[in-house]
Scaffold this motif. Sequence first.
Motif, PDB file in Angstrom:
ATOM      1  N   VAL A 136      45.068  36.685  14.390  1.00  0.00           N
ATOM      2  CA  VAL A 136      46.338  37.272  13.932  1.00  0.00           C
ATOM      3  C   VAL A 136      46.385  37.271  12.413  1.00  0.00           C
ATOM      4  N   GLN A 137      45.991  36.160  11.808  1.00  0.00           N
ATOM      5  CA  GLN A 137      46.012  36.083  10.349  1.00  0.00           C
ATOM      6  C   GLN A 137      45.042  37.082   9.730  1.00  0.00           C
ATOM      7  N   SER A 194      46.334  40.782  10.146  1.00  0.00           N
ATOM      8  CA  SER A 194      47.680  41.105   9.672  1.00  0.00           C
ATOM      9  C   SER A 194      47.664  41.909   8.381  1.00  0.00           C
ATOM     10  N   ASP A 195      46.587  41.829   7.618  1.00  0.00           N
ATOM     11  CA  ASP A 195      46.484  42.590   6.372  1.00  0.00           C
ATOM     12  C   ASP A 195      45.083  43.197   6.259  1.00  0.00           C
TER      13      ASP A 195
END
Length: 83
Positions: free
Chosen positions: A53-54, A57-58
């Motif tokens: 997810v981390q 996310s970008d």
Amino acid sequence: MKSLRSIAAAGLIAAAAVATISLGTGTASAAPGQWTIVGGGYPNLLACQVDGVQDTSDPANNGGYTQFACYPSSTGKWDLWER
């Protein structure tokens, strides 16, 4: 005792991980060769999902990866795949 804010944040991360895993695993077999192992040795599925997810996310800061999937390895640990 954990604060309500930290419990809510953990719940949101877990929900995002489940949604992303569902999307990622549904298309993994459709495009073999595009998936790349970006991490491994996670002791459990949740630890792998949190990193996934981390990472996704970008996409501008992670090489453009927008999907992830966690799969068990032959060593009993979890590997993080992204595309």
